[in-house]
Design a protein around this motif. Structure first.
Motif, PDB file in Angstrom:
ATOM      1  N   ASN A 304     -11.321  15.119 -25.286  1.00  0.00           N
ATOM      2  CA  ASN A 304     -10.083  15.260 -26.042  1.00  0.00           C
ATOM      3  C   ASN A 304      -8.985  14.573 -25.236  1.00  0.00           C
ATOM      4  OD1 ASN A 304      -9.198  17.148 -24.024  1.00  0.00           O
ATOM      5  ND2 ASN A 304     -10.302  18.775 -25.104  1.00  0.00           N
ATOM      6  N   VAL A 305      -7.762  14.659 -25.695  1.00  0.00           N
ATOM      7  CA  VAL A 305      -6.666  13.957 -25.019  1.00  0.00           C
ATOM      8  C   VAL A 305      -6.556  14.364 -23.561  1.00  0.00           C
ATOM      9  CG1 VAL A 305      -4.154  13.719 -24.914  1.00  0.00           C
ATOM     10  CG2 VAL A 305      -5.324  13.504 -27.109  1.00  0.00           C
ATOM     11  N   HIS A 306      -6.657  15.665 -23.289  1.00  0.00           N
ATOM     12  CA  HIS A 306      -6.434  16.134 -21.924  1.00  0.00           C
ATOM     13  C   HIS A 306      -7.599  15.770 -21.001  1.00  0.00           C
ATOM     14  CE1 HIS A 306      -2.831  18.110 -23.230  1.00  0.00           C
ATOM     15  NE2 HIS A 306      -3.505  18.712 -24.203  1.00  0.00           N
ATOM     16  N   VAL A 307      -8.819  15.819 -21.504  1.00  0.00           N
ATOM     17  CA  VAL A 307      -9.968  15.389 -20.698  1.00  0.00           C
ATOM     18  C   VAL A 307      -9.873  13.894 -20.411  1.00  0.00           C
ATOM     19  CG1 VAL A 307     -12.479  15.104 -20.673  1.00  0.00           C
ATOM     20  CG2 VAL A 307     -11.462  17.248 -21.493  1.00  0.00           C
ATOM     21  N   MET A 308      -9.451  13.106 -21.414  1.00  0.00           N
ATOM     22  CA  MET A 308      -9.310  11.660 -21.202  1.00  0.00           C
ATOM     23  C   MET A 308      -8.214  11.351 -20.192  1.00  0.00           C
ATOM     24  SD  MET A 308     -11.701   9.986 -22.601  1.00  0.00           S
ATOM     25  CE  MET A 308     -11.019   8.556 -21.761  1.00  0.00           C
ATOM     26  N   GLN A 309      -7.173  12.146 -20.146  1.00  0.00           N
ATOM     27  CA  GLN A 309      -6.133  11.936 -19.132  1.00  0.00           C
ATOM     28  C   GLN A 309      -6.739  12.036 -17.736  1.00  0.00           C
ATOM     29  OE1 GLN A 309      -2.885  14.640 -19.877  1.00  0.00           O
ATOM     30  NE2 GLN A 309      -2.447  13.774 -21.896  1.00  0.00           N
ATOM     31  N   CYS A 321     -11.458   1.037  -8.936  1.00  0.00           N
ATOM     32  CA  CYS A 321     -11.120   2.292  -9.622  1.00  0.00           C
ATOM     33  C   CYS A 321     -10.709   2.074 -11.073  1.00  0.00           C
ATOM     34  CB  CYS A 321      -9.959   2.976  -8.903  1.00  0.00           C
ATOM     35  SG  CYS A 321     -10.190   3.168  -7.138  1.00  0.00           S
ATOM     36  N   LEU A 322     -10.920   3.117 -11.884  1.00  0.00           N
ATOM     37  CA  LEU A 322     -10.359   3.097 -13.239  1.00  0.00           C
ATOM     38  C   LEU A 322      -8.842   3.102 -13.175  1.00  0.00           C
ATOM     39  CD1 LEU A 322     -12.650   5.659 -15.124  1.00  0.00           C
ATOM     40  CD2 LEU A 322     -12.875   3.164 -14.972  1.00  0.00           C
ATOM     41  N   CYS A 323      -8.287   3.884 -12.278  1.00  0.00           N
ATOM     42  CA  CYS A 323      -6.841   3.966 -12.069  1.00  0.00           C
ATOM     43  C   CYS A 323      -6.480   3.117 -10.853  1.00  0.00           C
ATOM     44  CB  CYS A 323      -6.431   5.427 -11.861  1.00  0.00           C
ATOM     45  SG  CYS A 323      -4.691   5.666 -11.448  1.00  0.00           S
ATOM     46  N   GLN A 324      -5.931   1.936 -11.103  1.00  0.00           N
ATOM     47  CA  GLN A 324      -5.612   0.987 -10.041  1.00  0.00           C
ATOM     48  C   GLN A 324      -4.221   1.268  -9.468  1.00  0.00           C
ATOM     49  OE1 GLN A 324      -8.911  -1.073  -9.492  1.00  0.00           O
ATOM     50  NE2 GLN A 324      -7.127  -2.263  -8.910  1.00  0.00           N
ATOM     51  N   PHE A 344      -0.548  -0.488 -14.959  1.00  0.00           N
ATOM     52  CA  PHE A 344       0.890  -0.362 -15.219  1.00  0.00           C
ATOM     53  C   PHE A 344       1.178   0.639 -16.329  1.00  0.00           C
ATOM     54  CE2 PHE A 344       0.418  -3.034 -18.938  1.00  0.00           C
ATOM     55  CZ  PHE A 344       1.540  -2.777 -19.720  1.00  0.00           C
ATOM     56  N   ALA A 345       0.159   0.957 -17.138  1.00  0.00           N
ATOM     57  CA  ALA A 345       0.313   1.935 -18.218  1.00  0.00           C
ATOM     58  C   ALA A 345      -1.057   2.463 -18.604  1.00  0.00           C
ATOM     59  CB  ALA A 345       0.994   1.310 -19.426  1.00  0.00           C
ATOM     60  N   SER A 346      -1.069   3.677 -19.153  1.00  0.00           N
ATOM     61  CA  SER A 346      -2.301   4.300 -19.612  1.00  0.00           C
ATOM     62  C   SER A 346      -2.055   4.873 -20.998  1.00  0.00           C
ATOM     63  CB  SER A 346      -2.732   5.403 -18.638  1.00  0.00           C
ATOM     64  OG  SER A 346      -3.973   5.957 -19.024  1.00  0.00           O
ATOM     65  N   VAL A 347      -2.978   4.598 -21.927  1.00  0.00           N
ATOM     66  CA  VAL A 347      -2.756   4.948 -23.336  1.00  0.00           C
ATOM     67  C   VAL A 347      -3.993   5.620 -23.928  1.00  0.00           C
ATOM     68  CG1 VAL A 347      -2.037   4.107 -25.603  1.00  0.00           C
ATOM     69  CG2 VAL A 347      -1.279   2.905 -23.525  1.00  0.00           C
ATOM     70  N   ILE A 348      -3.766   6.715 -24.626  1.00  0.00           N
ATOM     71  CA  ILE A 348      -4.811   7.417 -25.382  1.00  0.00           C
ATOM     72  C   ILE A 348      -4.312   7.548 -26.814  1.00  0.00           C
ATOM     73  CG2 ILE A 348      -6.171   9.531 -25.609  1.00  0.00           C
ATOM     74  CD1 ILE A 348      -5.428  10.061 -22.598  1.00  0.00           C
ATOM     75  N   LEU A 356       0.023   8.416 -30.284  1.00  0.00           N
ATOM     76  CA  LEU A 356      -0.217   7.685 -29.040  1.00  0.00           C
ATOM     77  C   LEU A 356       0.254   8.547 -27.876  1.00  0.00           C
ATOM     78  CD1 LEU A 356       1.033   3.971 -29.388  1.00  0.00           C
ATOM     79  CD2 LEU A 356      -1.323   4.754 -29.193  1.00  0.00           C
ATOM     80  N   TRP A 357      -0.601   8.739 -26.899  1.00  0.00           N
ATOM     81  CA  TRP A 357      -0.229   9.407 -25.656  1.00  0.00           C
ATOM     82  C   TRP A 357      -0.127   8.331 -24.591  1.00  0.00           C
ATOM     83  CZ3 TRP A 357       0.464  14.765 -25.185  1.00  0.00           C
ATOM     84  CH2 TRP A 357       0.132  15.508 -26.328  1.00  0.00           C
ATOM     85  N   ILE A 358       1.049   8.191 -23.968  1.00  0.00           N
ATOM     86  CA  ILE A 358       1.289   7.079 -23.049  1.00  0.00           C
ATOM     87  C   ILE A 358       1.883   7.589 -21.743  1.00  0.00           C
ATOM     88  CG2 ILE A 358       2.498   4.878 -22.698  1.00  0.00           C
ATOM     89  CD1 ILE A 358       2.551   4.531 -25.709  1.00  0.00           C
ATOM     90  N   ALA A 359       1.350   7.077 -20.633  1.00  0.00           N
ATOM     91  CA  ALA A 359       1.903   7.345 -19.309  1.00  0.00           C
ATOM     92  C   ALA A 359       2.236   6.029 -18.635  1.00  0.00           C
ATOM     93  CB  ALA A 359       0.913   8.120 -18.446  1.00  0.00           C
ATOM     94  N   ILE A 360       3.380   5.977 -17.961  1.00  0.00           N
ATOM     95  CA  ILE A 360       3.625   4.876 -17.053  1.00  0.00           C
ATOM     96  C   ILE A 360       2.534   4.914 -15.992  1.00  0.00           C
ATOM     97  CG2 ILE A 360       5.220   3.947 -15.314  1.00  0.00           C
ATOM     98  CD1 ILE A 360       7.521   5.093 -16.913  1.00  0.00           C
ATOM     99  N   GLY A 361       2.141   3.770 -15.497  1.00  0.00           N
ATOM    100  CA  GLY A 361       1.092   3.736 -14.502  1.00  0.00           C
ATOM    101  C   GLY A 361       1.602   3.539 -13.089  1.00  0.00           C
ATOM    102  N   PRO A 362       0.759   3.852 -12.120  1.00  0.00           N
ATOM    103  CA  PRO A 362      -0.570   4.448 -12.267  1.00  0.00           C
ATOM    104  C   PRO A 362      -0.495   5.878 -12.821  1.00  0.00           C
ATOM    105  CG  PRO A 362      -0.299   3.453 -10.078  1.00  0.00           C
ATOM    106  CD  PRO A 362       1.048   3.527 -10.708  1.00  0.00           C
ATOM    107  N   PRO A 363      -1.404   6.239 -13.736  1.00  0.00           N
ATOM    108  CA  PRO A 363      -1.267   7.517 -14.440  1.00  0.00           C
ATOM    109  C   PRO A 363      -1.499   8.748 -13.582  1.00  0.00           C
ATOM    110  CG  PRO A 363      -3.320   6.436 -15.029  1.00  0.00           C
ATOM    111  CD  PRO A 363      -2.534   5.446 -14.248  1.00  0.00           C
ATOM    112  N   ASN A 364      -2.063   8.583 -12.380  1.00  0.00           N
ATOM    113  CA  ASN A 364      -2.178   9.736 -11.495  1.00  0.00           C
ATOM    114  C   ASN A 364      -0.825  10.129 -10.903  1.00  0.00           C
ATOM    115  OD1 ASN A 364      -2.019   7.457  -9.873  1.00  0.00           O
ATOM    116  ND2 ASN A 364      -3.406   8.247  -8.308  1.00  0.00           N
ATOM    117  N   GLN A 365       0.211   9.298 -11.174  1.00  0.00           N
ATOM    118  CA  GLN A 365       1.552   9.583 -10.681  1.00  0.00           C
ATOM    119  C   GLN A 365       2.531   9.950 -11.792  1.00  0.00           C
ATOM    120  OE1 GLN A 365       2.635   6.067  -8.446  1.00  0.00           O
ATOM    121  NE2 GLN A 365       1.327   6.619  -6.729  1.00  0.00           N
TER     122      GLN A 365
END
Length: 375
Positions: A304-309, A321-324, A344-348, A356-365
């Protein structure tokens, strides 16, 4: 424009990309876009020109503009409405038409750029998710300065589906969904025989004029394509596919066990001989793809969205890495002072829900934020 937040949730920032909504004719949409984002567009243009001049040794802006405008006839032939938008962007931002076109075709203009670490994509059909809602998206990997340039735009034209897209400022097409329940995401692919033709970044916007994956595949196949690009698509009819392509060939890859993933090398048997990625770049792509497949399979039925995050924040297999993060590429290519690719961005996306669920990247931050169609 949405206000940029500076608060943090835990150790992650809740800062977001700016959001805009533009509507009307395509010329009006482009003009609104250019006016609202003029500073970011000019900043993007400065970065692109600096990169072309330093890495490709192209010093004359007139030469660059002339090269960019060679692609215009193909845009006018296949998508005249997008040419109208690009004209509008130039007018609104106060830049030349050649400069506006350069932002759409920067990869084609500089054919000597190496494609490294550029994006990991995924799709999960309803049988693979926890709530029966299909998912599609990606970690978008580009030079680090694109974290400063991302914008989220709702395009609402008078004559077709509305689109919700993440894109670098000034580009009219990158990745996103339409309000007909279709989503499209993309990866760089490396092959020979690039040519003047319809630009690769605009493939996505053409796809989002369609109502189904099957219709989109026909539209892409009808193009005189300039270059290679992988498209991963999902529609409300329960159809998902990867469309790997070269300028003149393509291959469809369909889900296995309700799952799809892609990185930056050809996987279709019929196109393996087209692959030109090698060395550490190919290794990086293969490691990322295997990791994404592994994580999707391990979470089959729970996605789901949260698992994909969590998956898109994955830092296993460093530095592939998947998250560069900043510095990862330098570890992959020691001695390359130009190594600056990050997520630079992560999108689900949940296209059937118009989200659209969007995070500025890297998404671990950074935290993800949900965007929906205004209608």
């Amino acid at each position: 424009m949405l206000q940029q937040k500076k608060a943090t949730t835990g150790n992650r920032s809740t800062k977001t990309f700016p959001f805009y909504r533009f509507s009307g004719t395509h010329r009006q949409i482009g003009q609104q876009y250019g006016e609202a984002c003029s500073k970011l567009i000019k900043k993007h243009l400065d970065y692109v020109l600096e990169r072309l001049q330093s890495k490709a040794n192209i010093s004359h802006i007139q030469v660059i503009e002339e090269a960019a405008l060679k692609y215009r006839s193909y845009v006018k032939q296949f998508t005249p409405f997008l040419d109208e938008e690009i004209q509008g962007v130039a007018e609104g931002a106060g830049i030349s038409l050649g400069e506006a076109y350069l932002l759409q075709i920067r990869a084609e203009v500089n054919r000597d750029f190496r494609a490294v670490n550029e994006c990991t994509t995924f799709a999960a059909m309803e049988e693979a998710t926890s709530d029966g809602v299909p998912l599609i998206g990606q970690n978008a990997d580009l030079p680090a300065f694109y974290s400063e340039l991302g914008v989220i735009i709702e395009f609402v034209p008078n004559d077709g589906p509305a689109c919700l897209m993440l894109t670098p400022a000034g580009q009219i097409s990158y990745i996103g969904i339409n309000n007909a329940g279709l989503g499209v995401f993309a990866n760089f692919l490396t092959c020979d025989n690039w040519r003047v033709g319809f630009p690769r970044y605009l493939f996505s916007r053409l796809v989002l004029t369609c109502g189904s994956v099957n219709e989109a595949v026909v539209a892409i196949r009808n193009l005189h394509r300039a270059s290679s690009r992988n498209l991963i698509m999902l529609d409300k009819h329960g159809v998902s596919a990867v469309l790997e392509n070269t300028p003149s060939r393509d291959a469809l890859v369909t889900p296995v066990n309700g799952l799809l993933a892609h990185s930056n090398h050809y996987t279709a048997e019929s196109l393996l001989n087209e692959e030109r990625l090698s060395g550490v770049e190919l290794e990086n792509s293969q490691v990322r793809l295997h990791r994404m497949h592994t994580l999707l399979e391990e979470n089959h039925g729970k996605l789901n969205v949260h698992v994909m995050q969590d998956i898109l924040r994955d830092r296993e297999n460093y530095p592939h890495c998947l998250c560069q993060m900043p510095g990862d590429e330098a570890k992959q290519s020691p001695g390359d002072n130009g190594a600056d690719i990050i997520t630079f961005a992560s999108v689900i996306a949940q296209p059937t829900k118009g989200q659209l669920w969007i995070a500025i990247g890297p998404p671990n931050q950074y935290e993800y934020k949900c965007y929906t169609f205004s209608s």
